[in-house]
Write a protein that holds these residues in place. Sequence first.
Motif, PDB file in Angstrom:
ATOM      1  N   GLY A 200      -2.219   0.318  -6.199  1.00 17.48           N
ATOM      2  CA  GLY A 200      -2.349   0.282  -7.788  1.00 17.48           C
ATOM      3  C   GLY A 200      -1.564  -0.795  -8.462  1.00 17.48           C
ATOM      4  O   GLY A 200      -1.395  -0.625  -9.635  1.00 17.48           O
ATOM      5  N   LEU A 201      -1.301  -1.924  -7.731  1.00 19.15           N
ATOM      6  CA  LEU A 201      -0.683  -3.031  -8.403  1.00 19.15           C
ATOM      7  C   LEU A 201      -1.679  -3.903  -9.333  1.00 19.15           C
ATOM      8  O   LEU A 201      -1.329  -4.328 -10.311  1.00 19.15           O
ATOM      9  N   TRP A 202      -2.970  -3.848  -8.857  1.00 12.83           N
ATOM     10  CA  TRP A 202      -4.031  -4.512  -9.321  1.00 12.83           C
ATOM     11  C   TRP A 202      -3.992  -4.526 -10.785  1.00 12.83           C
ATOM     12  O   TRP A 202      -4.322  -3.048 -11.210  1.00 12.83           O
ATOM     13  N   ASN A 203      -3.834  -5.372 -11.668  1.00 12.13           N
ATOM     14  CA  ASN A 203      -3.999  -5.214 -13.146  1.00 12.13           C
ATOM     15  C   ASN A 203      -2.913  -4.315 -13.867  1.00 12.13           C
ATOM     16  O   ASN A 203      -3.266  -3.788 -15.045  1.00 12.13           O
ATOM     17  N   ALA A 204      -2.014  -4.035 -12.904  1.00  8.84           N
ATOM     18  CA  ALA A 204      -0.964  -3.320 -13.589  1.00  8.84           C
ATOM     19  C   ALA A 204      -0.032  -3.918 -14.823  1.00  8.84           C
ATOM     20  O   ALA A 204       0.350  -5.096 -14.628  1.00  8.84           O
ATOM     21  N   PRO A 205       0.186  -3.365 -15.776  1.00  8.40           N
ATOM     22  CA  PRO A 205       1.009  -3.896 -16.943  1.00  8.40           C
ATOM     23  C   PRO A 205       2.497  -3.910 -16.251  1.00  8.40           C
ATOM     24  O   PRO A 205       3.163  -2.769 -15.709  1.00  8.40           O
TER      25      PRO A 205
END
Lengths: 373, 541, 198
Positions: A303-308
């Motif tokens: 869930g890191l992808w595109n995480a703010p």
Amino acid sequence: AMLWFVWHYRESRHPVPAQISGNVPAEIAWTLIPSILVMGLFYYGWEGYKALRTVPEGAMEVKVTARMWSWVFEYPGGKRNSVLVVPVDTPVKLRMTSVDVIHSLYVPAFRIKMDTVPGMETYAWFKADRPGEYDLLCAEYCGLKHANMITTVKVVDKAAFDTWLASTETPGGKGRALMETHGCISCHSLDGTPGVGPTFKDLYGAEREVALPDGSKRKVFADEGYLRRAFTDPNGEVVVGYDPIMPSTEGMVPNEDMEQMLAWLMHGNEVGREEGRRLMEAEGCISCHSTDGSIIAGPSLKGLWNAPTTVLRDGKEQQVTADEAYLRAKIANAPSLGTVKGYDPMMPPYEHLTPEQLGSMVEYIKSLGEHAH
Amino acid sequence: MSADAHDHPNFFQPLPGTKGGIASWIFSTDHKRIGMLYLYCIVAMFLVGLTLGFLIRLELIAPGRTIMGPQTYNALFTLHGVVMIFLVVIPSIPAAFGNIFLPIQIGAEDVSFPRLNIFSWWLYVTGAVLAVVSLVTGKGAPDTGWTFYVPFSAVTTTNVDVAVIAVFILGFSSILTGLNFITTLHRLRAPGMTWTRLPLFCWSLYATGWIQVLATPVLGITVLLIFAERVLGVGLFDPSRGGDPILYQHLFWIYSHPAVYIMILPAMGVISEILPVFARKPIFGYKMIAFSSLAIAFAGSLVWAHHMFVSGMSDTAVMVFSFLTFVVAIPSAIKVFNWVSTLYKGSIRVEPPLWYALAFIFLFSIGGLTGLVLGSAGTDVHVHDTYFVVAHFHYVIFGGLGFGLFGAMHYWFPKIYGRMYDKRIANWSCLIAFVGFNILYFPMFIIGLQGMPRRYYDYLPKYAEGHFISTMGSWVLATGLLLMFWNLWRGIRHGKPVGRNPWGAATLEWMVPSPPPHHNFEAEPVVTHGPYDYTGVKPDA
Amino acid sequence: MHEHRDYEGAKIGMWLFLFTEVLLFGGLFLLYAVYLHRYPAEFHAAGKDLSRIFGTANTIVLISSSLCMALAISALQRGKVLLSQRLVLLTVAMAGVFLVNKFFEWSAKIGHGIYPNSPGLLALPPGEMVFFNLYYLMTGLHGIHVIIGGAVLLYGWRLMRAGRVTPEHFVFLENGGLYWHLVDLVWIYLFPLFYLVV
């Protein structure tokens, strides 16, 4: 003797103590005898140590890099791996260093241990007599996951070792390598930059406008059929904007090679992902970043992808998004990008990674799911 | 309370004309009261350290997570080390029993600098408080191990700053105590108390004092450098700033190896007191024991780098330090031989202090012999930083110093309190602790040889058996120790009153009433015989 | 308890304490020696950046203050209490001059962006970084000792005014003087190591 004295000379049996306050010959004896004994022990200890420090001529050299909390072994020729694979009956010299704190390479089975110290190179050597798998541990306390900084020494016979060393594991396996062998990528880029020919990036399944030899234009999907035709009859359908200069592979490229390349073009992303996973294991990323959402020492990759993300940089907070550019820069040179809020600044730079390797790592991160907004 | 204790108020009671109360203790300049303050603090800290060690063993009973996470575990073993080394072991015998008995044994009224003495206790308390503060402030308890190795200690975000300041202050306290003892021994010996009539306990404290004075400042500057690196960024050990992390290890061990002798020498002194008393004959080779104390203090200061054979220092250095390490083994062996021969042809009365002394000799010998394996460069490469080392230093420090300390507690208990504990329970607790100790630490030699590295939160399944037995041993040991403390505690309140000299010892402290009065002696004593001359000395209770 | 005075003992204690102080600095001198051996050229280059004028001035100030202190003790022993008091104050004043001097020297360096952890320092070659880090640490630690020494002497002066340090009981001042000589001595080693290393 002590307990026997206590029993033998107990008060009830031996009421009058002998008044002995010393005995010079005895004192001299038990000064001299231990002296000689310990000097003998010292000599043998030193001989044993010298043997450990004298590397035989012609030993195979492997570069070892330790970091929190993983090992990387680099072979002559540049192959890197997280498991130490060595041929049997061959002296191996380990040239070691560390990129963060002090670690210590310890292989109990071979009786070797040597600290790896940042900023300097140390060495150790060993020769494995029998094929098999042996534990390789970190023996110098190095923080949170010190106890998990364990890998394996895999001792294989010489032929197997040579095969292993020669096998290339460039991203995408053989197909990707063949693209290079046959010179395709000198015209077709892999990362989207335009070249003499269209890029391979995101090619499969894309809609393209092509020009036919008669000058008419039509739209095609880059499906398997189109790609096959592009190999054998490249100038039959040329993507608009490019010159019809590509030679046919007919007779130049063996059929099976073409199949491999085709497979890579069609499933390259998945292969890249797999390559990214392999790399992140080999480089030790996943000893700090979990892939299941749990927190080790750094943020989880899941869930890191595109995480703010809030980053502390030069004492100021900044908002960034974990997009491709950020992730690439972060992996390549973490210290220059500041620290993610809530974590310690301990990620070392990975400057040796090629842009392609970074790309496949990012692919892998993508595959672990996007940040749920 | 014995009859003559009523003639004078003893040191537990307030001075005539004063009120007493807590302030009369914590601001007291009386060496006995200061010693008691140390003793109670040290016992309290020992129980803290023991609990931490117990929890560590509990976590290691099986592979994987048992009762805590890795961060907690790393903090626990760091604190276990810091508490045990700096707050228990180093001050233990010198600061507690040395303070109480050194002046009495040489016939003095107090130490040379009584106010400095209470000041060093205050420093000790400050250090202890700071050590506790480091647990609960900042970003969590320090997780560096008690050795604070750089670069790890410089990069971890846990609260190392406060911990190193605590260590610095404790070091200062230790220096002041050592300085006080040396001066006292030079200046305040009673008439007739020549150097050759000095009890061996005093000799050992003299040697210890010198190590404290000479080695501790180096530790002081070393931990200050860590502080400077963390807080000010003065990276003298930071490779990216031209520094060399191995130099830290040199500086650290220049202190911390001699510190091992700060720990063990006073315990050796205690043993040299206890053995002759219960063998009823003079100690064998007085001069050799006294001399070997100094020899150990001297040679022990030159062997620090044997902790660093695989650190990356030069091979020549390895040779030199390995050689010197073997040299230190000689005076230690001499001591053991002399103790055993003291028993030879004695008239031995078996009492609890003697049991502890015998346990000391046995455990210390094992610790010493396994030390030779570590001192030998070739074998050290394999066993360095494994459980073999853990076992070795627990045999030396806990088996040696710890049992020496318990021996001292049992030996001087009747002198301090004027009462006697239950001897039967004391014997039993000694036996249980001894057995538990060996079950706990002996398997560590074996898994260490098999390659189990130390400071591991988790371990490979092949080491599981050893760890399991070891944890069992920790329960037995803890039982024995709790029984021992309970028995002593009970003895303070309900023990049978005894007279001046229940063991029939010949050193000066047994000539004064139990508990000793405020100013120790009614008139300055004149010493006419050696410390182990038992002719005509009879136990009086 | 009768008043217990043991001058000999007090002096043994003081000497032991001075010993520990020497060893405290000894650890740093050891580091200096090792790093000088490793980076002779960089130490040479970095040493040139330090102001020898400031350094020499401070050396002269400290040596004279030490002399002053010795005179104060002998004045006290000969019964000239007032003279002794003045000499002690003069010593303390010189300590103040030393510190002010040091303050300007440090400020100048910091003004040039050379101080621990500064970007300017981190841009230097490793050997020079070590040199300046050692410079700040050692002169800083020495500066703290100057402050402590000055405070001790000032306290000695008050004791003299209060009549607690007298021509008969001067051991406090003598020990304070010993401490001051140590501070001076350390500087005499620091000066060539940092300013004259070129």
